[in-house]
Design a protein around this motif. Structure first.
Motif, PDB file in Angstrom:
ATOM      1  N   SER A   8       0.829  -1.196   0.000  1.00 19.89           N
ATOM      2  CA  SER A   8       0.000   0.000   0.000  1.00 19.89           C
ATOM      3  C   SER A   8       0.868   1.252   0.000  1.00 19.89           C
ATOM      4  O   SER A   8       1.962   1.269   0.547  1.00 19.89           O
ATOM      5  CB  SER A   8      -0.935   0.014   1.213  1.00 19.89           C
ATOM      6  N   GLY A   9       0.341   2.283  -0.625  1.00 22.15           N
ATOM      7  CA  GLY A   9       1.007   3.575  -0.689  1.00 22.15           C
ATOM      8  C   GLY A   9       0.086   4.536  -1.394  1.00 22.15           C
ATOM      9  O   GLY A   9      -1.133   4.378  -1.350  1.00 22.15           O
ATOM     10  N   PHE A  10       0.648   5.514  -2.076  1.00 27.93           N
ATOM     11  CA  PHE A  10      -0.185   6.421  -2.852  1.00 27.93           C
ATOM     12  C   PHE A  10       0.089   6.222  -4.335  1.00 27.93           C
ATOM     13  O   PHE A  10       1.143   5.717  -4.724  1.00 27.93           O
ATOM     14  CB  PHE A  10      -0.023   7.885  -2.429  1.00 27.93           C
ATOM     15  N   SER A  49      -3.439   3.641  -2.834  1.00 27.77           N
ATOM     16  CA  SER A  49      -3.572   2.467  -3.688  1.00 27.77           C
ATOM     17  C   SER A  49      -3.132   1.240  -2.906  1.00 27.77           C
ATOM     18  O   SER A  49      -2.358   1.339  -1.949  1.00 27.77           O
ATOM     19  CB  SER A  49      -2.766   2.613  -4.980  1.00 27.77           C
ATOM     20  N   MET A  50      -3.647   0.096  -3.316  1.00 26.71           N
ATOM     21  CA  MET A  50      -3.313  -1.155  -2.638  1.00 26.71           C
ATOM     22  C   MET A  50      -3.243  -2.246  -3.688  1.00 26.71           C
ATOM     23  O   MET A  50      -4.020  -2.266  -4.643  1.00 26.71           O
ATOM     24  CB  MET A  50      -4.384  -1.495  -1.597  1.00 26.71           C
ATOM     25  N   MET A  74       4.002   2.127   2.108  1.00 29.64           N
ATOM     26  CA  MET A  74       4.876   3.197   1.627  1.00 29.64           C
ATOM     27  C   MET A  74       4.314   4.609   1.820  1.00 29.64           C
ATOM     28  O   MET A  74       4.917   5.565   1.354  1.00 29.64           O
ATOM     29  CB  MET A  74       5.224   2.961   0.161  1.00 29.64           C
ATOM     30  N   SER A  75       3.177   4.742   2.505  1.00 29.65           N
ATOM     31  CA  SER A  75       2.656   6.085   2.804  1.00 29.65           C
ATOM     32  C   SER A  75       1.821   6.037   4.078  1.00 29.65           C
ATOM     33  O   SER A  75       1.304   4.979   4.446  1.00 29.65           O
ATOM     34  CB  SER A  75       1.801   6.627   1.653  1.00 29.65           C
ATOM     35  N   GLN A  76       1.688   7.183   4.728  1.00 30.33           N
ATOM     36  CA  GLN A  76       0.884   7.255   5.949  1.00 30.33           C
ATOM     37  C   GLN A  76      -0.574   6.918   5.654  1.00 30.33           C
ATOM     38  O   GLN A  76      -1.209   6.167   6.389  1.00 30.33           O
ATOM     39  CB  GLN A  76       1.012   8.641   6.589  1.00 30.33           C
ATOM     40  N   GLU A  77      -1.111   7.468   4.566  1.00 26.33           N
ATOM     41  CA  GLU A  77      -2.497   7.164   4.205  1.00 26.33           C
ATOM     42  C   GLU A  77      -2.667   5.673   3.902  1.00 26.33           C
ATOM     43  O   GLU A  77      -3.671   5.059   4.279  1.00 26.33           O
ATOM     44  CB  GLU A  77      -2.934   7.989   2.996  1.00 26.33           C
ATOM     45  N   GLY A  78      -1.673   5.078   3.257  1.00 26.04           N
ATOM     46  CA  GLY A  78      -1.716   3.643   2.991  1.00 26.04           C
ATOM     47  C   GLY A  78      -1.737   2.836   4.279  1.00 26.04           C
ATOM     48  O   GLY A  78      -2.442   1.829   4.384  1.00 26.04           O
ATOM     49  N   PHE A  79      -0.957   3.295   5.265  1.00 24.28           N
ATOM     50  CA  PHE A  79      -0.965   2.627   6.574  1.00 24.28           C
ATOM     51  C   PHE A  79      -2.347   2.715   7.196  1.00 24.28           C
ATOM     52  O   PHE A  79      -2.905   1.721   7.661  1.00 24.28           O
ATOM     53  CB  PHE A  79       0.077   3.252   7.512  1.00 24.28           C
ATOM     54  N   GLU A  80      -2.896   3.924   7.228  1.00 25.47           N
ATOM     55  CA  GLU A  80      -4.186   4.128   7.882  1.00 25.47           C
ATOM     56  C   GLU A  80      -5.304   3.339   7.208  1.00 25.47           C
ATOM     57  O   GLU A  80      -6.168   2.780   7.884  1.00 25.47           O
ATOM     58  CB  GLU A  80      -4.513   5.624   7.909  1.00 25.47           C
ATOM     59  N   ASP A  88      -0.238  -9.394  15.164  1.00 26.25           N
ATOM     60  CA  ASP A  88       0.729 -10.485  15.208  1.00 26.25           C
ATOM     61  C   ASP A  88       0.051 -11.741  14.693  1.00 26.25           C
ATOM     62  O   ASP A  88      -1.152 -11.918  14.915  1.00 26.25           O
ATOM     63  CB  ASP A  88       1.206 -10.713  16.657  1.00 26.25           C
ATOM     64  N   PRO A  89       0.739 -12.590  14.002  1.00 27.95           N
ATOM     65  CA  PRO A  89       2.175 -12.635  13.759  1.00 27.95           C
ATOM     66  C   PRO A  89       2.613 -11.979  12.442  1.00 27.95           C
ATOM     67  O   PRO A  89       3.668 -12.311  11.904  1.00 27.95           O
ATOM     68  CB  PRO A  89       2.464 -14.129  13.719  1.00 27.95           C
ATOM     69  N   ALA A  90       1.816 -11.054  11.902  1.00 25.21           N
ATOM     70  CA  ALA A  90       2.181 -10.388  10.647  1.00 25.21           C
ATOM     71  C   ALA A  90       3.500  -9.630  10.788  1.00 25.21           C
ATOM     72  O   ALA A  90       3.917  -9.272  11.894  1.00 25.21           O
ATOM     73  CB  ALA A  90       1.074  -9.435  10.222  1.00 25.21           C
ATOM     74  N   ILE A  91       4.111  -9.397   9.650  1.00 27.81           N
ATOM     75  CA  ILE A  91       5.320  -8.576   9.563  1.00 27.81           C
ATOM     76  C   ILE A  91       4.979  -7.388   8.683  1.00 27.81           C
ATOM     77  O   ILE A  91       4.352  -7.553   7.631  1.00 27.81           O
ATOM     78  CB  ILE A  91       6.481  -9.366   8.919  1.00 27.81           C
ATOM     79  N   MET A  92       5.385  -6.196   9.093  1.00 31.25           N
ATOM     80  CA  MET A  92       5.143  -5.014   8.283  1.00 31.25           C
ATOM     81  C   MET A  92       6.459  -4.314   7.979  1.00 31.25           C
ATOM     82  O   MET A  92       7.213  -3.985   8.888  1.00 31.25           O
ATOM     83  CB  MET A  92       4.201  -4.038   9.003  1.00 31.25           C
ATOM     84  N   LEU A  93       6.718  -4.110   6.689  1.00 27.07           N
ATOM     85  CA  LEU A  93       7.817  -3.263   6.257  1.00 27.07           C
ATOM     86  C   LEU A  93       7.222  -1.910   5.953  1.00 27.07           C
ATOM     87  O   LEU A  93       6.230  -1.819   5.209  1.00 27.07           O
ATOM     88  CB  LEU A  93       8.488  -3.815   4.996  1.00 27.07           C
ATOM     89  N   ILE A  94       7.769  -0.875   6.543  1.00 26.63           N
ATOM     90  CA  ILE A  94       7.260   0.468   6.280  1.00 26.63           C
ATOM     91  C   ILE A  94       8.379   1.325   5.707  1.00 26.63           C
ATOM     92  O   ILE A  94       9.554   1.163   6.050  1.00 26.63           O
ATOM     93  CB  ILE A  94       6.692   1.143   7.548  1.00 26.63           C
ATOM     94  N   ASP A  95       7.998   2.233   4.819  1.00 23.20           N
ATOM     95  CA  ASP A  95       8.933   3.248   4.344  1.00 23.20           C
ATOM     96  C   ASP A  95       8.977   4.309   5.433  1.00 23.20           C
ATOM     97  O   ASP A  95       8.071   5.128   5.555  1.00 23.20           O
ATOM     98  CB  ASP A  95       8.470   3.831   3.016  1.00 23.20           C
ATOM     99  N   SER A  96      10.006   4.249   6.258  1.00 22.69           N
ATOM    100  CA  SER A  96      10.088   5.129   7.430  1.00 22.69           C
ATOM    101  C   SER A  96      10.259   6.596   7.041  1.00 22.69           C
ATOM    102  O   SER A  96      10.094   7.474   7.882  1.00 22.69           O
ATOM    103  CB  SER A  96      11.218   4.682   8.357  1.00 22.69           C
ATOM    104  N   THR A  97      10.538   6.871   5.777  1.00 26.75           N
ATOM    105  CA  THR A  97      10.608   8.253   5.301  1.00 26.75           C
ATOM    106  C   THR A  97       9.220   8.876   5.288  1.00 26.75           C
ATOM    107  O   THR A  97       9.069  10.070   5.566  1.00 26.75           O
ATOM    108  CB  THR A  97      11.188   8.297   3.867  1.00 26.75           C
ATOM    109  N   LEU A  98       8.199   8.089   4.973  1.00 26.66           N
ATOM    110  CA  LEU A  98       6.859   8.623   4.715  1.00 26.66           C
ATOM    111  C   LEU A  98       5.776   8.140   5.667  1.00 26.66           C
ATOM    112  O   LEU A  98       4.665   8.647   5.635  1.00 26.66           O
ATOM    113  CB  LEU A  98       6.443   8.269   3.277  1.00 26.66           C
ATOM    114  N   VAL A  99       6.070   7.146   6.500  1.00 29.72           N
ATOM    115  CA  VAL A  99       5.069   6.587   7.406  1.00 29.72           C
ATOM    116  C   VAL A  99       5.472   6.910   8.839  1.00 29.72           C
ATOM    117  O   VAL A  99       6.538   6.495   9.294  1.00 29.72           O
ATOM    118  CB  VAL A  99       4.930   5.055   7.222  1.00 29.72           C
TER     119      VAL A  99
END
Length: 176
Positions: A8-10, A49-50, A74-80, A88-99
């Motif tokens: 997910s991201g924009f 987008s997702m 990859m974006s805050q809106e994508g996270f929300e 748990d037990p999911a793993i999340m990779l986040i773009d720490s620049t934008l989230v």
């Protein structure tokens, strides 16, 4: 083993392309089965987008991602919109620049946009940096499979840049 991945991201970040590349890597170069789906708002660029990929060793009978094992956000809106409910037990990779938010599940922070901009001088390949980090941290497909799928999928003339982005992601994904 069935693995569900949600990206997910924009719009404009290459979220759908990332899922297509991952699915292609699994099917064409890693001897697995995969399905890919996508959702995006009316805004082609800027709106959330997702895209999702299911990868399995066996044929996939139900192509809907219901409870992702892995999130790539990859974006805050994508996270929300698509990641805030990760458990748990999911793993999340986040773009720490934008989230700015963090999930309750295991979180791997990848400064993909910052590093793409600073190291490669092109933030447009941040999605490929995230794919490299995804492979390094989860081993969902082989690195060589990802490399071949990237070369199949990116515009001609950008192959070297995208492979450098993948390598940068592999390094960032190995960080603790």
């Amino acid at each position: 083993m069935r693995t569900e991945v949600r990206f997910s991201g924009f719009g404009g970040q290459g979220i759908i392309l990332s899922a297509v590349i991952l699915g292609r890597a699994a099917v064409m170069y890693d001897n697995k089965f995969a399905v890919q789906t996508q959702v995006y708002g009316p805004e082609a660029r800027g709106g959330a987008s997702m895209s999702a990929v299911i990868i399995d060793d066996d044929p996939i009978l139900y192509p809907e991602v219901s409870n992702p094992d892995i999130y790539v956000i990859m974006s805050q809106e994508g996270f929300e919109k698509y990641g805030a409910d990760a458990q748990d037990p999911a793993i999340m990779l986040i773009d720490s620049t934008l989230v700015s938010s963090r999930p309750v599940c295991r979180c791997i922070e990848v400064p993909a946009t910052r590093e793409a901009k600073q190291t490669l001088k092109k933030d447009i390949v941040a999605n490929i940096v995230m794919l490299g980090a995804l492979i390094a941290s989860t081993h969902i497909v082989e690195g060589e499979a990802l490399k071949k799928a990237i070369l199949d999928s990116v515009p001609k003339g950008t192959e070297d840049l995208n492979l450098k982005a993948m390598q940068l992601g592999l390094q960032l994904g190995k960080q603790p």
